[in-house]
Write an enzyme that holds these catalytic residues in place. Structure first.
Site, PDB file in Angstrom:
ATOM      1  N   ASP A 185       0.942  -1.031   0.031  1.00 43.97           N
ATOM      2  CA  ASP A 185       0.076   0.161  -0.069  1.00 43.97           C
ATOM      3  C   ASP A 185       0.930   1.358   0.040  1.00 43.97           C
ATOM      4  O   ASP A 185       1.995   1.165   0.593  1.00 43.97           O
ATOM      5  CB  ASP A 185      -0.861   0.173   1.287  1.00 43.97           C
ATOM      6  N   ASP A 193      -7.040  -1.358  -4.329  1.00 42.83           N
ATOM      7  CA  ASP A 193      -8.287  -1.010  -3.564  1.00 42.83           C
ATOM      8  C   ASP A 193      -9.419  -0.009  -4.278  1.00 42.83           C
ATOM      9  O   ASP A 193     -10.385  -0.025  -4.137  1.00 42.83           O
ATOM     10  CB  ASP A 193      -7.813  -0.281  -2.263  1.00 42.83           C
TER      11      ASP A 193
END
Length: 153
Positions: free
Chosen positions: A112, A128
């Protein structure tokens, strides 16, 4: 056609962005402020799901990602004709499931890096975004009347 175009292009963008982050940052936690105190690129790893729920659940999450991916491909190939919003929605969800699934299978975690500090939001990635955008498109496909101009697969 749209299903595959969206799936493949967004999967490539996701994987390329994660590769760039892992090669550009030397340590987990490193950050580059693009807009200081608002938006940063911050390298973190996540062994859970969105918002780090089920932290450490990478073993079973990888199988869920694989199952969702196979299910979506099967739905598209074997299912009924889909309209554009449905193709796009499922395509974005497939890209996100595959993108995070690849990370889980090969690395044991998801990379991330998108860090919105202005609202103190959890750090996330392009996969995401794809999943969430796909859900919005599918929701829209169910709210708005279906047109007679559907695109078949």
């Amino acid at each position: 056609m749209w299903f595959w175009l969206i799936s493949i292009s967004n999967l490539l963008l996701d994987q390329l962005s994660k590769y760039w982050i892992t090669k550009s940052f030397t340590q987990i936690g490193d950050t580059i402020p693009l807009l200081p105190k608002i938006f940063h690129f911050t390298y973190v790893v996540n062994t859970g799901t969105a918002f780090s729920f089920f932290e450490g659940g990478v073993v079973w999450l990888r199988w869920i990602s694989l199952g969702v991916s196979i299910g979506l491909i099967g739905l598209f190939i074997l299912g009924e004709r889909m309209e554009i919003f449905e193709q796009l929605g499922y395509g974005f969800i497939l890209a996100g499931a595959l993108g995070n699934g690849i990370d889980r299978f090969f690395f044991g975690y998801v990379v991330d890096f998108l860090d919105f500090r202005l609202i103190n939001f959890p750090i996330f990635n392009l996969a995401d975004i794809s999943i969430n955008f796909g859900i919005i498109l599918l929701f829209s496909a169910n709210i708005f009347p279906k047109s007679s101009n559907d695109l078949s697969h």
